[in-house]
Design a protein around this motif. Sequence first.
Motif, PDB file in Angstrom:
ATOM      1  N   TRP A   1      12.749 -15.801 -41.399  1.00  0.00           N
ATOM      2  CA  TRP A   1      12.867 -14.317 -41.385  1.00  0.00           C
ATOM      3  C   TRP A   1      12.313 -14.091 -42.539  1.00  0.00           C
ATOM      4  O   TRP A   1      11.822 -13.460 -43.419  1.00  0.00           O
ATOM      5  CB  TRP A   1      14.210 -14.091 -41.712  1.00  0.00           C
ATOM      6  N   VAL A   2      11.480 -12.741 -42.051  1.00  0.00           N
ATOM      7  CA  VAL A   2      10.543 -11.702 -42.605  1.00  0.00           C
ATOM      8  C   VAL A   2      11.819 -11.097 -43.725  1.00  0.00           C
ATOM      9  O   VAL A   2      12.763 -10.735 -42.792  1.00  0.00           O
ATOM     10  CB  VAL A   2      10.149 -10.576 -41.743  1.00  0.00           C
ATOM     11  N   PRO A   3      11.282 -11.126 -44.993  1.00  0.00           N
ATOM     12  CA  PRO A   3      12.409 -10.105 -45.585  1.00  0.00           C
ATOM     13  C   PRO A   3      13.076  -8.648 -45.150  1.00  0.00           C
ATOM     14  O   PRO A   3      11.779  -7.893 -45.089  1.00  0.00           O
ATOM     15  CB  PRO A   3      11.593 -10.316 -47.313  1.00  0.00           C
ATOM     16  N   ALA A   4      13.967  -8.522 -45.379  1.00  0.00           N
ATOM     17  CA  ALA A   4      14.827  -6.594 -44.601  1.00  0.00           C
ATOM     18  C   ALA A   4      14.397  -6.056 -46.019  1.00  0.00           C
ATOM     19  O   ALA A   4      13.588  -5.080 -45.299  1.00  0.00           O
ATOM     20  CB  ALA A   4      16.763  -7.114 -45.402  1.00  0.00           C
ATOM     21  N   ASP A   5      13.640  -6.611 -46.802  1.00  0.00           N
ATOM     22  CA  ASP A   5      13.153  -4.958 -47.573  1.00  0.00           C
ATOM     23  C   ASP A   5      12.256  -4.687 -47.815  1.00  0.00           C
ATOM     24  O   ASP A   5      10.583  -3.910 -47.562  1.00  0.00           O
ATOM     25  CB  ASP A   5      13.556  -5.318 -49.264  1.00  0.00           C
ATOM     26  N   THR A   6      11.352  -5.159 -46.764  1.00  0.00           N
ATOM     27  CA  THR A   6       9.596  -5.524 -46.788  1.00  0.00           C
ATOM     28  C   THR A   6       8.890  -4.784 -45.266  1.00  0.00           C
ATOM     29  O   THR A   6       8.909  -4.406 -44.808  1.00  0.00           O
ATOM     30  CB  THR A   6       8.633  -6.688 -46.407  1.00  0.00           C
ATOM     31  N   GLN A   7      10.566  -4.257 -44.348  1.00  0.00           N
ATOM     32  CA  GLN A   7      10.608  -3.921 -42.629  1.00  0.00           C
ATOM     33  C   GLN A   7      11.277  -2.002 -43.087  1.00  0.00           C
ATOM     34  O   GLN A   7      11.892  -2.504 -44.568  1.00  0.00           O
ATOM     35  CB  GLN A   7      11.398  -4.431 -42.434  1.00  0.00           C
ATOM     36  N   PRO A   8      11.565  -0.981 -42.418  1.00  0.00           N
ATOM     37  CA  PRO A   8      11.814  -0.548 -42.679  1.00  0.00           C
ATOM     38  C   PRO A   8      12.849  -0.412 -41.804  1.00  0.00           C
ATOM     39  O   PRO A   8      13.301  -1.327 -41.255  1.00  0.00           O
ATOM     40  CB  PRO A   8      11.070   0.798 -41.512  1.00  0.00           C
ATOM     41  N   THR A   9      13.751   0.082 -42.049  1.00  0.00           N
ATOM     42  CA  THR A   9      15.245   0.108 -42.033  1.00  0.00           C
ATOM     43  C   THR A   9      15.152   0.870 -40.170  1.00  0.00           C
ATOM     44  O   THR A   9      14.349   1.911 -40.007  1.00  0.00           O
ATOM     45  CB  THR A   9      16.271   0.676 -42.968  1.00  0.00           C
ATOM     46  N   SER A  10      16.570   0.763 -39.469  1.00  0.00           N
ATOM     47  CA  SER A  10      16.921   1.000 -38.417  1.00  0.00           C
ATOM     48  C   SER A  10      16.814   2.574 -38.327  1.00  0.00           C
ATOM     49  O   SER A  10      16.143   3.327 -37.755  1.00  0.00           O
ATOM     50  CB  SER A  10      18.269   0.647 -37.943  1.00  0.00           C
TER      51      SER A  10
END
Length: 170
Positions: A130-139
Amino acid sequence: MDASEALDKTGPADKAGRADVTPRGGPPGFVSVLDERTLVIPDATGNKRLDTLHNVLETGRVGLLFLIPGRPTTRRVNGRACVSARPELLAQLTPVGKPPVTAIVVRTEEIYPHCPKSLMRASAWKPEGWVPADTQPTSAEVTLAQLDLPGLTVEQVEEAEQESLRLRYE
């Protein structure tokens, strides 16, 4: 496949052809099998949008894709559909959050396995892929950008999201 343990993606279209794909999920047994050709999906608390129900009422058709966590195969179901509020039917269903007010009744016309390659390629069930959550914008950040309302903060959107999730299961 045991439809009672699936996550369902309901995908009807309205008369103008605008499609709506709405994820629906719940505990094992939330999709009821009434007979060899009939499934029932209870209404669940959600975002208060009734796109799927509206489209089913308008066209009488639905397409479903069942995903079972951990399994790469899926099931496609296409058929005629209606929305029911019959108390005797609703009493038989496993609630998802609050007791259902309505349910989608599906008379299957087609059911078949769907190719698992996309889930396998995406490593959908492998957290290490999975793509790390901290590299994606939050909801909340995505919602804030979409709303583009002066004065609205990401903290306010996060608070509203948390409150909405809390109320969905009461």
